[in-house]
Design an enzyme around this catalytic site. Structure first.
Site, short mmCIF file in Angstrom:
data_model
loop_
_atom_site.label_atom_id
_atom_site.label_comp_id
_atom_site.label_asym_id
_atom_site.label_seq_id
_atom_site.Cartn_x
_atom_site.Cartn_y
_atom_site.Cartn_z
N LYS A 195 0.83 -1.20 0.00
CA LYS A 195 0.00 0.00 0.00
C LYS A 195 0.87 1.25 0.00
CE LYS A 195 -1.00 -0.23 5.00
NZ LYS A 195 -2.09 -0.30 5.98
N GLY B 175 -8.76 5.09 1.35
CA GLY B 175 -9.91 4.65 0.58
C GLY B 175 -9.65 3.43 -0.27
N HIS C 103 -11.76 -4.79 10.69
CA HIS C 103 -11.37 -3.38 10.67
C HIS C 103 -12.14 -2.69 11.80
CE1 HIS C 103 -10.45 0.44 8.18
NE2 HIS C 103 -10.82 0.79 9.39
N HIS D 236 -11.57 -2.62 -0.56
CA HIS D 236 -10.94 -2.00 0.60
C HIS D 236 -11.64 -0.71 1.02
CE1 HIS D 236 -7.73 -4.89 0.05
NE2 HIS D 236 -7.54 -4.45 -1.16
N ARG E 45 -9.06 13.63 10.26
CA ARG E 45 -10.21 14.40 9.79
C ARG E 45 -11.47 13.80 10.38
NH1 ARG E 45 -12.10 10.56 6.34
NH2 ARG E 45 -10.58 9.36 5.15
#
Length: 724
Positions: A182, A188, A234, A261, A319
């Site tokens: 990654k 995202g 997750h 994902h 955020r």
């Protein structure tokens, strides 16, 4: 039913809600520019209005007619579609109009430390964390170093500067496959690939880097290599910190149901999580926020290994999250209000013990993201006009049902941006009640005009595995057969479609549009014959042609005959009473069959030379095409086109993988496209020879545009046979 129009109302307070009172105490902030779009801009504006903060929204040319552009004290134009990324212009507008603060929402500039720094230099309050924390947490390699030093557990992996393919492969072999690649700037699910074996490492690395560069720009191609947890959950913790050294955890959310994902459903509290692990997660999340000097709203994301029960720091989102309403539902707090107060220098309204007391008895909440996409086709993004989008008043009247939306009937979902249409959030006294409420609300949701995931979300809610809390990030693949099982369409659906079209015919009497479905021009006004093609991807009858004949036998009294392939005799419904009424784009039918009363919605949508008919019945959506009669096709000279591959969605051509004249096999990569920042490989549906490549790299195409044309198969000579 209510059209989904933005209502400028405060968030509905939950029982025992403390910080969403009708008259909150004043804050030092007096004006804010909301540098975002859609539902999050509308949602932020709602809280700003309630707090007496004058809000300004912004919009691009693409969004000039959007809902969020009509909210706020004023709305300012940004020009081209990429205007939401033009930080200099946004800051200049804020200064020109004397705006005190800027709220970035999520996405776009919300995690851009350079933008946050410039706001500070220009004297604008950035409603978010310090730029330094944003930079540290935005770089996944740096964030892992900080977390390791703070004794926050991290997934085993390589986060170093050696970025050659050979070096990364060696590190992957040391970690052992499977591994996860990654981008250090990822988010995202973009720039992320699972590599199961050494053989596919090179291909997956190139693909991850290409997508990361397209999504995050220069530096996005720098990769992390981590051990891939085979059965991960997750689980993330909502944290909040102020400038006075206070940090709290506002509970956790399970976001394990994902595709590509990216999250589909989020819930709080996380199911099947023991009290000790939950408390440890909260403590580690607070420690992570403190380690980076965090201020404001943030989310610390963890991977929880279902096999071992261990959890590992994954990343921190600096955020407000898309799924923040879930936390609001189970805490009774308005997180945007907290953001404004912390940005103004105030201390957190509650300490950790008070937060935990506040959460007692508020139950469980679930959020479903409603996307413009086609789950049956690999969750392929869609775009276009929403012909019909409604939710009953009876559903919205429940104070524990919340709909955050940015689109509705007549709105256009643009391919230039993320395809999320709405967020549906519900709260229940416990998890089973929350699931039941969500399922009921989804069954009442009617959306027509483009593909959505609403039917898929209903199936998730009905899944025994989801109901018992057996969730992991591979949930969709694990239960694919169940989630995409074919369903049988009852004959009553076709009868309702025919009755709906019959009532519409009185409005559309010209020889075009809806009347194309009626093939017998000599028939009397009381008799009509139609042919439907089933478009429903969940149906075992997809592609089937179904005949329907409607005969009016009295005032609002009909006989309907439905003929289907494989049935020896048609199904005949006699003495059917049907009472239609128009409601926006839909015809609402109250139909009394001999043994059943059925309420349904029939929504027409013109498509080229035929009409798409969508029927909502018993909480299930069915898509049909009303076919033009054979005489009409013959009159227009319509012929079946040569074999071709078309764009499944509006897209940009990234690369043609084949050349004209090349022989290809079924499954061969033909074209690489990009839509909504997602890279997709279009593969050959057949063996054949490429006759023409219709577009070059960089071309922008509409959905349905021919991408690749195949040579027509030569006619066989007499006596020639096809080899077995």
């Amino acid at each position: 039913m209510r059209s989904l129009r933005p209502r400028r109302l405060p968030l509905r307070p939950l029982p025992r809600c403390l910080s969403t009172s009708a008259t909150p105490k004043p804050t030092a902030l007096s004006s804010v520019l909301i540098a975002n779009r859609g539902e999050i801009a509308i949602r932020i504006n709602r809280t700003a209005e309630r707090m007496g903060i004058r809000a300004t929204t912004v919009y691009t040319d693409v969004d000039a007619g959007s809902w969020h552009a009509s909210t706020g004290f004023q709305s300012l134009g940004l020009g081209p579609a990429k205007g939401y990324l033009d930080g200099d212009k946004i800051i200049a507008l804020a200064k020109k109009h004397g705006i005190q603060a800027l709220h970035p929402g999520y996405g776009f500039l919300s995690e851009n430390p350079q933008f946050a720094e410039k706001c500070e230099r220009e004297g604008i309050v950035f409603v978010g964390p310090p730029a330094s924390a944003m930079a540290d947490m935005g770089n996944k390699a740096r964030s892992k170093e900080i977390m390791t030093a703070a004794n926050v557990p991290c997934v085993p992996g390589y986060h170093g500067s050696e970025q050659g393919e050979r070096e990364l492969l060696e590190h992957a072999k040391t970690i052992t496959f499977p591994v996860l690649l990654k981008s250090v700037r990822g988010g995202g699910g973009k720039g992320m690939r699972i590599v199961m074996t050494e053989d596919e490492f090179s291909t997956q690395l190139k693909s991850a880097r290409a997508e990361a560069r397209a999504s995050f720009g220069e530096g996005g191609e720098v990769m992390l290599v981590e051990k891939y947890i085979v059965r991960p959950r997750h689980v993330e913790v909502q944290v909040f910190a102020d400038k006075h050294g206070n940090t709290v955890a506002l509970g956790e959310r399970d976001c394990s149901v994902q595709r590509r994902h990216q999250k589909v459903l989020e819930e709080s509290p996380a199911p099947d999580l023991d009290a000790a692990t939950r408390q440890d997660l909260w403590d580690k999340a607070r420690k992570a926020a403190s380690a980076v000097g965090y201020v404001g709203a943030g989310t610390v994301e963890f991977i929880l290994d279902r096999d071992s029960g261990s959890f590992y720091f994954m990343e921190m989102n600096t955020r407000l999250q898309v799924e923040h309403p879930v936390t609001e539902m189970v805490t009774g707090l308005d997180l945007v209000e907290w953001q404004f107060r912390v940005a103004a220098g105030e201390a957190l309204p509650l300490q950790q013990a008070q937060v935990e007391e506040q959460m007692r008895g508020l139950g469980a909440a679930i959020e479903a993201r409603v996307y413009a996409e086609n789950p049956e086709k690999g969750f392929m993004p869609d775009s276009g006009k929403l012909v019909h989008a409604v939710l009953p008043d009876s559903v919205l009247a429940d104070p524990d049902v919340r709909l955050d939306w940015g689109f509705g009937s007549g709105s256009v979902v643009s391919e230039a941006y993320d395809g999320m249409i709405a967020k549906l959030i519900v709260r229940g006294e416990d998890r089973p009640q929350a699931i039941a409420k969500l399922a009921a609300a989804l069954r009442a949701f009617e959306i027509v005009g483009l593909s959505t995931n609403v039917e898929f979300l209903k199936r998730v809610c009905d899944s025994p595995a989801f109901i018992r809390g057996d969730v992991e990030t591979g949930f969709i693949d694990k239960w694919r057969d169940e989630l995409f099982r074919p369903r049988h369409i009852q004959d009553e659906v076709f009868a309702q479609a025919a009755l709906g079209v019959f009532s519409l015919q009185h409005k559309h009497s010209a020889p075009h549009g809806l009347t194309l479905g009626f093939g017998d021009a000599s028939a009397s006004s009381s008799e009509r014959r139609l042919t439907f093609r089933v478009l429903d991807g969940y149906s075992s009858a997809e592609g089937e042609l179904v005949g329907a004949a409607v005969t009016q036998t009295g005032h609002n009294l009909f006989s309907v005959s439905v003929s289907r392939k494989g049935q020896q005799r048609p199904t005949v419904f006699s003495n059917v009473t049907s009472e239609p009424r128009s409601e926006g784009a839909a015809i609402k039918l109250q139909t009394y069959f001999p043994s059943e009363r059925i309420l349904s919605s029939v929504v027409p949508q013109s498509q080229d030379n035929d009409t798409k008919i969508t029927v909502f019945q018993h909480g299930v959506k069915t898509d049909l095409a009303l076919l033009p009669p054979a005489w009409f096709e013959k009159a227009l000279g319509l012929k079946e086109a040569a074999a071709s591959v078309v764009a499944p969605m509006p897209c940009k051509i990234l690369k043609n993988e084949v050349s004209e004249g090349q022989e290809v096999r079924k499954g061969t990569p033909l074209v690489v496209i990009e839509s909504m920042k997602m890279e997709t490989v279009i593969r050959s549906p057949q063996d054949g020879v490429v006759k023409k490549l219709a577009h070059k790299e960089g071309d922008i195409c509409k959905a349905g545009t021919v991408l690749v044309l195949f040579e027509e198969e030569p006619a066989k000579e007499e006596g020639e046979t096809t080899p077995v």
